[in-house]
Design a protein around this motif. Structure first.
Motif, short mmCIF file in Angstrom:
data_model
loop_
_atom_site.label_atom_id
_atom_site.label_comp_id
_atom_site.label_asym_id
_atom_site.label_seq_id
_atom_site.Cartn_x
_atom_site.Cartn_y
_atom_site.Cartn_z
N ALA A 1 -1.11 -10.64 -6.77
CA ALA A 1 -2.15 -10.22 -7.73
C ALA A 1 -1.71 -8.93 -8.43
O ALA A 1 -1.91 -8.77 -9.64
CB ALA A 1 -3.48 -10.01 -7.00
N PHE A 2 -1.09 -8.04 -7.68
CA PHE A 2 -0.60 -6.79 -8.28
C PHE A 2 0.42 -7.09 -9.38
O PHE A 2 0.35 -6.54 -10.48
CB PHE A 2 0.02 -5.91 -7.19
CG PHE A 2 0.73 -4.70 -7.73
CD1 PHE A 2 0.04 -3.55 -8.06
CD2 PHE A 2 2.11 -4.73 -7.91
CE1 PHE A 2 0.71 -2.45 -8.58
CE2 PHE A 2 2.78 -3.62 -8.43
CZ PHE A 2 2.07 -2.49 -8.76
N ASP B 1 2.47 -11.51 -0.20
CA ASP B 1 1.25 -12.25 0.07
C ASP B 1 0.40 -12.24 -1.21
O ASP B 1 0.84 -11.79 -2.27
CB ASP B 1 0.49 -11.67 1.27
CG ASP B 1 0.05 -10.24 1.04
OD1 ASP B 1 0.08 -9.76 -0.10
OD2 ASP B 1 -0.33 -9.58 2.03
N GLN C 1 7.88 -0.09 -1.84
CA GLN C 1 6.42 -0.12 -2.03
C GLN C 1 5.91 1.28 -2.38
O GLN C 1 5.15 1.45 -3.34
CB GLN C 1 5.74 -0.65 -0.77
CG GLN C 1 6.07 -2.11 -0.50
CD GLN C 1 5.18 -2.73 0.58
OE1 GLN C 1 4.14 -2.19 0.93
NE2 GLN C 1 5.59 -3.88 1.08
N THR D 1 2.43 0.42 10.73
CA THR D 1 2.70 0.04 9.33
C THR D 1 4.12 -0.51 9.21
O THR D 1 4.35 -1.53 8.54
CB THR D 1 2.52 1.27 8.41
OG1 THR D 1 1.18 1.74 8.55
CG2 THR D 1 2.79 0.93 6.96
N ALA E 1 4.04 -3.93 10.58
CA ALA E 1 3.36 -4.90 9.71
C ALA E 1 4.28 -5.33 8.57
O ALA E 1 4.29 -6.51 8.17
CB ALA E 1 2.07 -4.30 9.14
N TYR F 1 11.23 -8.86 2.22
CA TYR F 1 9.78 -8.88 2.42
C TYR F 1 9.16 -10.09 1.71
O TYR F 1 9.51 -10.38 0.57
CB TYR F 1 9.24 -7.58 1.84
CG TYR F 1 7.75 -7.43 1.80
CD1 TYR F 1 7.03 -6.99 2.90
CD2 TYR F 1 7.05 -7.68 0.61
CE1 TYR F 1 5.66 -6.82 2.84
CE2 TYR F 1 5.67 -7.51 0.54
CZ TYR F 1 4.98 -7.09 1.65
OH TYR F 1 3.64 -6.91 1.59
N ASP G 1 -1.19 -8.46 -12.46
CA ASP G 1 -1.81 -7.38 -13.23
C ASP G 1 -0.76 -6.63 -14.05
O ASP G 1 -0.98 -6.25 -15.20
CB ASP G 1 -2.52 -6.39 -12.30
CG ASP G 1 -3.75 -6.99 -11.64
OD1 ASP G 1 -4.23 -8.04 -12.12
OD2 ASP G 1 -4.23 -6.42 -10.64
N ARG G 2 0.37 -6.41 -13.43
CA ARG G 2 1.45 -5.68 -14.09
C ARG G 2 1.97 -6.46 -15.30
O ARG G 2 2.24 -5.89 -16.36
CB ARG G 2 2.57 -5.44 -13.08
CG ARG G 2 3.80 -4.78 -13.64
CD ARG G 2 3.54 -3.33 -13.99
NE ARG G 2 4.78 -2.66 -14.39
CZ ARG G 2 4.86 -1.40 -14.72
NH1 ARG G 2 3.78 -0.65 -14.73
NH2 ARG G 2 6.01 -0.86 -15.08
N VAL H 1 -2.05 -10.48 -2.19
CA VAL H 1 -2.35 -9.15 -2.76
C VAL H 1 -1.16 -8.66 -3.60
O VAL H 1 -1.33 -8.17 -4.72
CB VAL H 1 -2.67 -8.13 -1.64
CG1 VAL H 1 -2.92 -6.75 -2.23
CG2 VAL H 1 -3.88 -8.60 -0.85
N ASP H 2 0.05 -8.81 -3.06
CA ASP H 2 1.24 -8.42 -3.81
C ASP H 2 1.35 -9.24 -5.10
O ASP H 2 1.74 -8.73 -6.14
CB ASP H 2 2.50 -8.63 -2.97
CG ASP H 2 2.48 -7.81 -1.69
OD1 ASP H 2 2.33 -6.59 -1.77
OD2 ASP H 2 2.59 -8.42 -0.60
#
Lengths: 162, 564
Positions: free
Chosen positions: B23-24, B18, B164, B298, B301, B15, B27-28, B20-21
């Motif tokens: 940014a996650f 992007d 995920q 999903t 995607a 995978y 944060d972690r 968003v991933d």
């Protein structure tokens, strides 16, 4: 003990009864599961909550749930994650809309998990720094699975916008 | 020499993150930096910090911290492998260790360096989330996924979906005990599905979609159990809902009073298959199915975030490989032992053995990692797979380029022709690193692979799996070894107990103890005698395991103990 809701300290209106303490004349009380019958015998107008142990079967609350305004779940140690499933079952299976309070010794790092399983307030363990809990509340912007909060999915992905 | 294959926009085989991933993950990393700072400042006790560091893959071992980095479904890209090489050079002792869960461990890490290491990993879309702790661990997968001729469904998209879904799962991050899921899409089980908490086998559904066989409650450790078959028709759209139900029943009813009885296998045994199934079905019926439904959009995607290899081999690729094999017997042997048939004409999958004679199973130096990353870029679409046997795989190699790959590997001590043979040993880190171990596993593995170093001898002996654990927790999978070796402590001396007849695959079985444990200096000789006895008694093309199953333990017992 300080009570946290949405990452902020809030006043606690509830009286928590142990196995023996007498009921106050009026006002909201949280009774242990063993005294639930006594609690239900009070005037119907009085708010009632119940504190359940971590191994209680949630389904046993099904019939009395309409009378309850609060269910307290507990983490005797933070590693015992059964209360996450109890909170989720209350929201998802029994459609409980009242307050779910986490008690015991959860860690601030579990705060987001608690909320996403349906917990609404946390009875902060002694020595907690509310600032650390507040930070934990805003730490993540994304989660990767649906939760009882029904957060918005990001397009068709598994991701949820927190 | 062939032209370098240009890097595709999305990584082949896994995978592609992007923003968003990313940014996650950022944060972690900040969350962990905060936790380490709280620990160093003393506001977090070691008892409180322990589960948090474990959730980030940081263990305290015998001599130092060990950092276990997740390789989701065992697939890396070349950029990631180069970063691992860089971390090995900069923060560790210039090597890393590939594990049976297709992860990578660094054994000599400083606590204060870990936030920076995790930040570097995040730069290449990697992390150490849930490589430890009582949560859903890295999902493992068939090392030939998407390439194997015998595969029915490429399971990696579903493995990513499970990755995920299980990442910081709000309900399942404090389970009674760790939880391991493996997924395959081939009828030939290469993931030990029956030795996992949950094993999934993807296959085509009658309606043209995908459905799953579900195994539950397998495992090794102190109580080795082959998992039970829960159902054979789980529709794709119910995959997450059904797993939620399975894990929730475990979270609610799994034992928490004794860590050795806390895995789901104990619960399934206690309730019985039917009892467990009933609870899962009741939970499944009660849950909000719409909320947990996995819609085909999903899946599509997430599939769209996977790079796919553009497979175009020249018409004479197979003929060129044949010519090279005829011209070079050593290469020919390596092709026989270290490759797997590819679904596309002119392609082949190549296994890079991390088991040189006398070496430490699964270790790779930073220079070897860099070289393999270069080879992957040049010959295999930048994709590298880690196997649960602690080797690496280049999944899509053109047959006409395989000889060049082999030559480059040979120059870096990476061309041992021993896959599936006696030199292809699984060993846990043992007492050299691990605070739980009773005995050193690595030296036994080294002595065995040195004893059987000859490629001719290994090929003569044929398929045989030796697996070594340094203690009863069975991280070296000894229960599933054709020959299992378990380190035990006898009054301060290291002894080794042999088990025979285990198998991790579709014919899964738990090995049986052969007899009294042997002293360290007698173990390798005893195994040599055991192998000799097999060579005398086998018929036709019988594997060691088949001979054992046909003749039983007696003759092997005689061979091991007659002169011991």
């Amino acid at each position: 003990m300080p009570l946290l809701e949405n990452g902020r300290l809030v006043p606690d209106i509830w009286t928590i009864l142990d196995e023996e303490a007498p009921f106050p004349a009026t006002g909201p009380v949280i009774v242990p599961l063993s005294r639930l019958e006594e609690g239900l015998a009070r005037a119907p107008g009085e708010k009632l909550g119940v504190a359940i142990p971590q191994d209680a079967e949630i389904d046993t609350l099904r019939t009395v749930l309409p009378r309850l305004s609060l269910v307290a779940v507990t983490f005797p140690i933070f590693r015992d994650g059964r209360a996450f499933s109890q909170a989720r079952a209350l929201r998802e299976h029994l459609h409980f809309t009242g307050e779910i309070r986490a008690t015991g010794k959860p860690l601030p790092d579990q705060y987001e998990f608690l909320l996403r399983c349906g917990v609404s307030t946390v009875d902060l363990p002694p020595g907690s720094d509310p600032e650390v809990w507040a930070r934990a509340h805003t730490r993540f912007r994304t989660a990767y699975q649906p939760s009882v909060l029904g957060e918005r999915a990001e397009g068709v992905t598994l991701r949820r916008v927190l | 020499m062939p032209d370098t294959i240009p890097a595709p926009a999305l990584p082949v085989g896994h995978y592609g993150y992007d923003q968003v991933d990313r940014a996650f993950l950022a944060d972690r990393v900040e969350q962990f930096r905060d936790q380490v700072a709280r620990r160093i400042a003393g506001t977090l006790s070691e008892d409180e910090f322990k589960p948090l560091r474990l959730m980030n893959g940081l263990y305290l071992q015998l001599h130092a911290y060990m950092l276990r980095i997740a390789v989701p479904y065992g697939v890396l890209d070349s950029r990631q492998l180069r970063e691992l090489a860089h971390i090995a050079r900069t923060y560790d002792r210039d090597y890393g260790h590939f594990t049976t869960r297709q992860n990578l461990q660094f054994n000599w890490i400083k606590l204060e360096d870990t936030p920076d290491i995790l930040a570097r990993l995040a730069d290449v879309d990697m992390h150490a989330i849930q490589t430890s702790g009582n949560c859903i661990r890295n999902v493992t997968c068939d090392q030939f996924a998407g390439a194997a001729q015998d595969e029915l469904v490429d399971p990696r998209v579903h493995a990513e979906i499970l990755r995920q879904w299980s990442t910081l799962h709000p309900e399942f991050t404090f389970l009674p005990r760790k939880f391991k899921i493996a997924i395959s899409g081939s009828p030939n089980d290469r993931v030990a599905a029956r030795f996992h908490d949950i094993g999934l086998v993807a296959k085509p559904a009658p309606d043209g979609g995908t459905q799953f066989d579900v195994f539950v409650g397998g495992g090794m450790g102190r109580t080795p159990i082959v998992g039970v078959h829960l159902r054979d028709d789980l529709p794709e759209e119910d995959l997450l809902a059904y797993l939620e139900a399975m894990v929730r029943v475990y979270n609610e009813y799994g034992r928490r009073d004794n860590i050795y009885k806390a895995r789901i296998k104990i619960l399934v045994q206690a309730l019985g298959t039917e009892g467990y199934r009933q609870k899962v079905d009741a939970e499944f019926a009660a849950m909000n199915r719409a909320r947990y439904r996995l819609p085909p959009e999903t899946v599509a995607a997430i599939r769209a975030r996977f790079g796919t290899p553009d497979l175009h081999a020249p018409d004479d690729a197979a003929a060129q490989l044949d010519r090279a094999r005829r011209a070079d017997p050593a290469f020919d042997r390596w092709v026989r032992t270290n490759t797997n048939p590819h679904r596309a004409p002119g392609y082949i999958s190549a296994v890079i053995s991390l088991k040189p004679a006398g070496g430490i199973p699964g270790d790779a130096t930073s220079a070897q990692m860099d070289l393999i990353a270069d080879l992957a870029d040049r010959y295999a679409f930048g994709e590298i797979r880690v196997t649960h046997m602690q080797n690496l795989v280049l999944g899509h190699v053109r047959q006409d380029e395989l000889y060049a790959v082999w030559q480059a590997l040979r120059g870096a001590d990476l061309a041992a022709a021993n896959i599936g043979l006696i030199g292809d040993i699984i060993a846990c880190p043992g007492l050299d690193y691990c605070s739980l171990a009773n005995a050193r596993s690595i030296p036994i593995a080294q002595k065995l692979s040195a004893r059987f170093a000859s490629p001719e001898l290994q090929e003569t002996i044929g398929p045989i799996e030796i697996k070594i654990s340094g203690c009863i927790n069975a991280c070296g999978h000894h229960h599933a070894g054709h020959i299992g070796i378990l380190g035990v402590d006898k009054k301060g001396e290291e002894y080794f107990q042999l088990t025979l007849g285990g198998s991790p695959g579709s014919d899964a079985s738990v090995g049986q103890i052969l007899g009294p444990a042997l002293p360290e200096d007698a173990t390798v000789d005893a195994i040599a005698r055991l192998v000799d006895a097999y060579l005398v008694h086998r018929t036709g093309g019988e594997r060691f395991l088949d001979t054992y199953r046909r003749l039983g333990a007696a003759l092997f017992k005689d061979a091991v103990y007659a002169t011991a």
